[in-house]
Design a protein around this motif. Structure first.
Motif, PDB file in Angstrom:
ATOM      1  N   ARG A  26       0.865  -1.184   0.000  1.00 54.01           N
ATOM      2  CA  ARG A  26       0.000   0.000   0.000  1.00 54.01           C
ATOM      3  C   ARG A  26       0.894   1.223   0.000  1.00 54.01           C
ATOM      4  NH1 ARG A  26      -5.420   1.737   3.281  1.00 54.01           N
ATOM      5  NH2 ARG A  26      -5.236   3.949   2.858  1.00 54.01           N
ATOM      6  N   SER A  27       0.519   2.183  -0.812  1.00 58.33           N
ATOM      7  CA  SER A  27       1.237   3.449  -0.831  1.00 58.33           C
ATOM      8  C   SER A  27       0.237   4.585  -0.748  1.00 58.33           C
ATOM      9  CB  SER A  27       2.059   3.562  -2.118  1.00 58.33           C
ATOM     10  OG  SER A  27       2.768   4.782  -2.119  1.00 58.33           O
ATOM     11  N   ASP A  28       0.519   5.552   0.114  1.00 56.16           N
ATOM     12  CA  ASP A  28      -0.361   6.715   0.274  1.00 56.16           C
ATOM     13  C   ASP A  28       0.448   7.980   0.065  1.00 56.16           C
ATOM     14  OD1 ASP A  28      -2.931   5.461   1.497  1.00 56.16           O
ATOM     15  OD2 ASP A  28      -1.280   4.603   2.651  1.00 56.16           O
ATOM     16  N   TRP A  29      -0.158   8.909  -0.631  1.00 56.49           N
ATOM     17  CA  TRP A  29       0.507  10.162  -0.913  1.00 56.49           C
ATOM     18  C   TRP A  29      -0.430  11.289  -0.533  1.00 56.49           C
ATOM     19  CZ3 TRP A  29      -0.086  13.489  -5.590  1.00 56.49           C
ATOM     20  CH2 TRP A  29       0.863  14.531  -5.605  1.00 56.49           C
ATOM     21  N   GLN A  30       0.024  12.159   0.345  1.00 54.54           N
ATOM     22  CA  GLN A  30      -0.798  13.294   0.753  1.00 54.54           C
ATOM     23  C   GLN A  30      -0.284  14.553   0.103  1.00 54.54           C
ATOM     24  OE1 GLN A  30      -1.304  13.513   5.008  1.00 54.54           O
ATOM     25  NE2 GLN A  30      -3.100  12.213   4.819  1.00 54.54           N
ATOM     26  N   ASN A  31      -1.222  15.358  -0.372  1.00 54.62           N
ATOM     27  CA  ASN A  31      -0.852  16.564  -1.091  1.00 54.62           C
ATOM     28  C   ASN A  31      -1.717  17.711  -0.614  1.00 54.62           C
ATOM     29  OD1 ASN A  31       0.388  18.191  -2.996  1.00 54.62           O
ATOM     30  ND2 ASN A  31      -1.198  17.795  -4.511  1.00 54.62           N
ATOM     31  N   ALA A  32      -1.115  18.860  -0.425  1.00 54.67           N
ATOM     32  CA  ALA A  32      -1.830  20.082  -0.042  1.00 54.67           C
ATOM     33  C   ALA A  32      -2.686  19.860   1.200  1.00 54.67           C
ATOM     34  CB  ALA A  32      -2.702  20.573  -1.197  1.00 54.67           C
ATOM     35  N   PHE A  33      -2.318  18.950   2.024  1.00 53.54           N
ATOM     36  CA  PHE A  33      -2.969  18.625   3.292  1.00 53.54           C
ATOM     37  C   PHE A  33      -4.378  18.080   3.139  1.00 53.54           C
ATOM     38  CE2 PHE A  33      -0.014  22.092   4.533  1.00 53.54           C
ATOM     39  CZ  PHE A  33       0.880  21.298   5.215  1.00 53.54           C
TER      40      PHE A  33
ATOM     41  N   LEU B 205     -12.498  29.403  15.846  1.00 55.41           N
ATOM     42  CA  LEU B 205     -12.869  28.090  15.308  1.00 55.41           C
ATOM     43  C   LEU B 205     -11.995  27.031  15.983  1.00 55.41           C
ATOM     44  CD1 LEU B 205     -14.184  26.076  13.377  1.00 55.41           C
ATOM     45  CD2 LEU B 205     -12.540  26.756  11.624  1.00 55.41           C
ATOM     46  N   VAL B 206     -12.656  26.119  16.689  1.00 55.31           N
ATOM     47  CA  VAL B 206     -11.937  25.032  17.363  1.00 55.31           C
ATOM     48  C   VAL B 206     -12.092  23.767  16.518  1.00 55.31           C
ATOM     49  CG1 VAL B 206     -11.699  23.696  19.481  1.00 55.31           C
ATOM     50  CG2 VAL B 206     -12.471  26.064  19.582  1.00 55.31           C
ATOM     51  N   ILE B 207     -10.967  23.271  16.033  1.00 58.20           N
ATOM     52  CA  ILE B 207     -11.006  22.096  15.150  1.00 58.20           C
ATOM     53  C   ILE B 207     -10.488  20.896  15.934  1.00 58.20           C
ATOM     54  CG2 ILE B 207     -10.221  21.129  12.963  1.00 58.20           C
ATOM     55  CD1 ILE B 207      -9.753  24.025  12.007  1.00 58.20           C
ATOM     56  N   ILE B 208     -11.405  20.081  16.403  1.00 56.63           N
ATOM     57  CA  ILE B 208     -11.013  18.864  17.133  1.00 56.63           C
ATOM     58  C   ILE B 208     -11.849  17.706  16.635  1.00 56.63           C
ATOM     59  CG2 ILE B 208     -10.196  19.989  19.232  1.00 56.63           C
ATOM     60  CD1 ILE B 208     -12.965  19.300  20.454  1.00 56.63           C
ATOM     61  N   GLY B 209     -11.320  16.519  16.800  1.00 53.46           N
ATOM     62  CA  GLY B 209     -12.053  15.310  16.426  1.00 53.46           C
ATOM     63  C   GLY B 209     -12.175  15.113  14.937  1.00 53.46           C
ATOM     64  N   THR B 210     -11.351  15.763  14.157  1.00 47.98           N
ATOM     65  CA  THR B 210     -11.403  15.588  12.700  1.00 47.98           C
ATOM     66  C   THR B 210     -10.083  14.977  12.239  1.00 47.98           C
ATOM     67  OG1 THR B 210     -10.497  17.784  12.299  1.00 47.98           O
ATOM     68  CG2 THR B 210     -12.890  17.614  12.408  1.00 47.98           C
ATOM     69  N   ASN B 211     -10.107  14.382  11.065  1.00 48.84           N
ATOM     70  CA  ASN B 211      -8.842  13.872  10.542  1.00 48.84           C
ATOM     71  C   ASN B 211      -8.016  15.024   9.954  1.00 48.84           C
ATOM     72  OD1 ASN B 211      -9.594  14.311   7.792  1.00 48.84           O
ATOM     73  ND2 ASN B 211     -10.755  12.401   7.834  1.00 48.84           N
ATOM     74  N   ALA B 212      -6.768  14.739   9.660  1.00 44.83           N
ATOM     75  CA  ALA B 212      -5.837  15.805   9.259  1.00 44.83           C
ATOM     76  C   ALA B 212      -6.288  16.504   7.987  1.00 44.83           C
ATOM     77  CB  ALA B 212      -4.441  15.212   9.061  1.00 44.83           C
ATOM     78  N   ARG B 213      -6.880  15.736   7.065  1.00 45.02           N
ATOM     79  CA  ARG B 213      -7.269  16.361   5.798  1.00 45.02           C
ATOM     80  C   ARG B 213      -8.471  17.282   5.976  1.00 45.02           C
ATOM     81  NH1 ARG B 213      -9.113  13.140   2.639  1.00 45.02           N
ATOM     82  NH2 ARG B 213      -9.195  11.335   4.005  1.00 45.02           N
ATOM     83  N   THR B 214      -9.388  16.885   6.855  1.00 45.50           N
ATOM     84  CA  THR B 214     -10.520  17.775   7.151  1.00 45.50           C
ATOM     85  C   THR B 214     -10.016  19.036   7.838  1.00 45.50           C
ATOM     86  OG1 THR B 214     -12.006  15.895   7.354  1.00 45.50           O
ATOM     87  CG2 THR B 214     -12.713  17.935   8.391  1.00 45.50           C
ATOM     88  N   THR B 215      -9.060  18.861   8.744  1.00 48.33           N
ATOM     89  CA  THR B 215      -8.460  20.026   9.398  1.00 48.33           C
ATOM     90  C   THR B 215      -7.854  20.956   8.354  1.00 48.33           C
ATOM     91  OG1 THR B 215      -7.971  18.689  11.350  1.00 48.33           O
ATOM     92  CG2 THR B 215      -6.722  20.742  11.093  1.00 48.33           C
ATOM     93  N   GLY B 216      -7.120  20.387   7.411  1.00 47.22           N
ATOM     94  CA  GLY B 216      -6.513  21.189   6.346  1.00 47.22           C
ATOM     95  C   GLY B 216      -7.556  21.930   5.524  1.00 47.22           C
TER      96      GLY B 216
END
Lengths: 662, 164
Positions: free
Chosen positions: A263-270, B81-92
């Motif tokens: 498995r490979s995962d790539w994250q971009n622009a968060f 805005l308090v961002i808790i309980g979310t995954n990193a991408r949602t936070t972004g």
């Protein structure tokens, strides 16, 4: 009651080690838990000295789902002591799991239990494991190591409006760890009366940027890399001598298997994640049970499986985003002189919009093209030796906020089109009330599913009351239909106790089954079976002490299918009787480096005058000599009784599992 | 922090749930922040300061001050805005959504400051510390009191060699 010797020795050893470990435990330091007002009166410096209650002091949470729902976390999976995915599911309330042969498991949700149970959907990272031809799961080629599973979500009841027509009585969604969560190496070695297995995995970063805060202090963390790769390989051998099997012939022997995956995962622009994963599996066994309709033993069976999946996931807000998934799966099963090859291509696109006023919309479209080819043997014949079909589906769902943070209604509809023959609308309406410490929900759903290929086109023989019947298909099967009425509530009594109760009443119509003709010794597949399934699931999660958790559960299922006549039905027909399943899981952190867990289960069924009951225990003792090393003693035993003269108790098992992180 | 326990005479450590600490810290942060409109801590404002949270339910019981109103995200107008309980991408994604707006963003994620978040909770030796991204605060037009900055770890996107 006869206690088998290996189990007794394991139990004694566990008791001794538990006592020794308990003696090692020191006293806990005293602490005080302040309230919000006390903390608000403190200055910032004081607040920064308050200790955070660690996650181990886990608080009970409600699920916020308008349905009967269970989540197994990574810790739950590990503490189940399971060596494979079906064994993990034994701990789930309302899910019936029994190993019926060396490489086969019977899994049931809401009454439909059987090796070829086709009434619920099992997904791995969104990809169905269910065979499109046989409608069941061939577990001998689904060998993902349990150490790679991040979470399993179990939904009891139909969620066809979201998941599609295969999720008739439930959905089991297996979510694997990302390659970022699998960095470093791990070796897992298991050996015992059920054979040996070895798993190796390794993960490494591929690229990424690092940054740091003010050096050397708390904030001086290193940001994660943006691309990772992980790979695993596992192989094993099971002699097949301990498998529980209640028939009068021996279980399948000499199961050898090997699997490799990545498995490979790539994250971009968060906000974006791209994932590619795949695996290849090879399995071989001296088949004793075969498939029920073959009525023969002593066959050689080999299974091959390979898949490749690409997924793109973009978050656009809270619970909002886009997801695309495309996958290719190739299965080949060779059983004596018969070979079945299926290929499945699938793609789906989902969009969850951000909350718009009271509405939270989710919609999606998807398509599955599958083709199979059968080299017929002398026992099985299909009308067409090759077959292909394109299924298209689309769904839309709206979660409407009726009272902010309190009352929600979910309206959903999925439309499945199966080839040119069937179109199945599948609506649902769900209501959820979310109180401070409790949740109440009701749901009404309609589900429909297309009969599987074997039902539609199979020609073979089945055995009933000692006589062989030639199975023919009628050629005009209808969609199988279900109307489901559900209700439930969850209550968090305190931070330490919660319980969950759900009720259901399911009305089935037009299920495919065999209609036996005793004069001509034929059995015709027809859509004639109708009946009801009703019951209740209840579970309690109680953190008795910080080191002790108890999880009792009870499921009662009543199935009423009066038109189903006797044995000989192919696949996993419903029962016509009562099924009771009680479980008690005990998780005990004996000391800092010791854990002792027991899962006890009672099963009892009465169907058409036949009674069967079973009492089983699974035990796990873990010692962690170093932070990167775990040694586990795993043991299980079952005692059963049945009015079937051929029934015999399965042999007890015991084994060791050594896990080493490097 | 240690208090004397009257029953045992031993010193007792204060322990608190992470959400309780986040809620208390967030309410205290408001006192040290000035918004472009000149509004600070809600003290001189008629309307309460609106704190939007991605999981307002988890924090609701800890927000009792009348001058601060907790709301579930998304809301039309908020100061925090308090961002808790979310995954990193949602936070972004959420940080991208409010970027450049005069909204104090508070969260807990290893990449929170790097993603443009302003105050990031950082668990450190069992305690709750916080990290401040001054550049993000400045771009949003907010001002944070030097007293709070002294207690925080300062995030720098490209630390110079002197940092070592």
């Amino acid at each position: 009651l006869r206690l088998p010797l290996p189990f007794v020795w394991s139990l004694l050893l566990c008791c001794l080690l538990c006592g020794a470990a308990r003696a090692e435990e020191g006293e806990n330091a005293a602490h005080t838990t302040p309230d919000a007002a006390t903390l608000m009166s403190m200055d910032m410096e004081g607040l920064m000295q308050v200790e955070v209650v660690p996650p181990a002091g886990r608080k009970q949470r409600l699920s916020n789902v308008a349905g009967s729902y269970t989540v197994l976390t990574e810790e739950d999976i590990h503490r189940s002591g399971a060596l494979n995915v079906p064994e993990i599911l034994r701990t789930v309330p309302g899910v019936f799991v029994r190993q019926v042969d060396t490489d086969k498991w019977s899994i049931g949700v809401r009454g439909f239990a059987g090796t070829f149970s086709s009434k619920f959907l099992i997904l791995l990272d969104g990809r169905p494991l269910t065979s499109p031809s046989m409608a069941g799961v061939v577990w001998s080629i689904q060998l993902m190591p349990v150490e790679l599973v991040k979470r399993i979500e179990i939904v009891r009841g139909p969620w066809t409006s979201l998941w599609g027509s295969d999720s008739f009585s439930g959905v089991i969604n297996i979510i694997s760890k990302t390659s970022e969560e699998l960095q470093g190496g791990q070796s897992v070695t298991a050996a015992g009366s059920n054979g040996v297995s070895q798993m190796l995995r390794y993960g490494l970063p591929l690229e990424g940027a690092e940054c740091s805060g003010a050096g050397g202090n708390a904030a001086g963390m290193v940001a994660s890399r943006t691309a990772h790769l992980s790979m695993y390989a596992k192989s094993g051998y099971d002699p097949g001598v301990n498998t529980p099997i209640k028939h009068d012939h021996p279980s399948s022997r000499d199961w050898k298997y090997a699997t490799f995956g990545f498995r490979s995962d790539w994250q971009n622009a968060f906000t974006d994640q791209l994932s590619i994963q795949g695996s290849a599996t090879l399995s071989g066994i001296d088949e004793a049970v075969g498939v029920p309709f073959l009525g023969d033993i002593g066959l050689e069976k080999t299974d091959n499986n390979a898949y490749l999946q690409f997924a793109w996931d973009r978050a656009t807000g809270l619970d909002a985003g886009w997801q695309f998934r495309g996958a290719f799966t190739n299965n080949r099963i060779t059983l004596s002189d018969m070979e079945l090859q299926t290929m499945r291509y699938e793609a789906e696109l989902l969009h969850a919009a951000e909350q718009m006023g009271r509405h939270l919309f989710t919609w999606g479209v998807g398509g599955v093209y599958f083709t199979d080819r059968i080299d017929e043997g002398r026992r099985v014949r299909l009308s067409d030796d090759s077959y292909s079909r394109l299924d298209i589906n689309t769904f839309v769902q709206d979660r409407i906020t009726l009272l902010p943070e309190r009352l929600f209604m979910t309206l959903g509809m999925k439309l499945d089109a199966f080839g040119d023959d069937y179109i199945a609308p599948q609506p649902t309406a769900r209501l959820l009330y979310h109180g401070d410490d409790s949740e109440y929900w009701v749901a009404v759903s309609r589900a429909a599913r297309v009969p599987n290929r074997l039902n539609e086109e199979g020609h073979f023989s089945t055995k009933r009351d000692g006589e062989f019947y030639r199975v023919v298909n009628s050629g005009d099967l209808d969609l199988e239909e279900l109307m489901s009425y559900e209700a439930g509530f969850r209550h968090r009594v305190s931070d330490d106790i919660k319980y969950d109760i759900s009720f259901y009443y399911d009305v089935y119509d037009s299920l495919a089954a065999l209609d036996f003709d005793d004069v001509n010794r034929t059995a015709t597949t027809r859509s004639f079976l109708r009946g009801t399934t009703s019951g209740a699931d209840a579970s309690l999660d109680w953190l008795v002490r910080p080191e002790l958790t108890l999880r009792p559960s009870l499921s009662i299922t009543l199935q009423d299918f009066p038109e189903l006549s006797g044995p000989g039905q192919v696949g996993s027909p419903p029962m016509d009787g009562v099924f009771i399943n009680g479980k008690l899981q005990c998780l005990w952190d004996i000391a800092a480096r010791w854990q002792f867990d027991v899962l006890g289960g009672v099963l009892s069924s009465e169907s058409r005058g036949h009674n069967w009951s079973n009492l089983g225990f699974d035990m796990r003792l873990q010692w962690r000599p170093k932070d990167n090393c775990r040694v586990e003693l795993l043991s299980s035993v079952e005692f059963g009784s049945s009015d079937d003269p051929n029934y015999r108790d399965p042999e007890p098992t015991a084994g060791l599992r050594l896990t080493w992180d490097f | 922090m240690a208090l004397a326990c009257p029953e045992t005479g031993r010193s007792a450590t204060l322990k608190a749930d992470a959400n309780l600490l986040r809620a208390v810290f967030t309410q205290r942060f408001i006192k040290y922040v000035t918004w472009p409109s000149g509004r600070a801590s809600g003290a001189q404002a008629d309307a309460p300061v609106v704190v939007a949270a991605t999981d307002a339910r988890a924090l609701r019981r800890y927000f009792t001050r009348p001058d601060i109103r907790l709301a579930q995200w998304p809301v039309k107008d908020c100061q925090v805005l308090v961002i808790i309980g979310t995954n990193a991408r949602t936070t972004g994604a959420l940080l991208k959504r409010v970027r450049g707006k005069p909204i104090l963003t508070v969260g807990q994620d290893p990449n929170f400051a790097r993603m443009g978040g302003m105050i990031n909770f950082v668990p450190f030796r069992g305690r709750m510390r916080f990290q401040i991204n001054i550049e993000a605060v400045r771009k949003a037009g907010l001002t944070i009191s030097s007293r709070l900055l002294k207690l925080a770890d300062i995030y720098q996107e490209n630390p110079g060699p002197s940092q070592e």
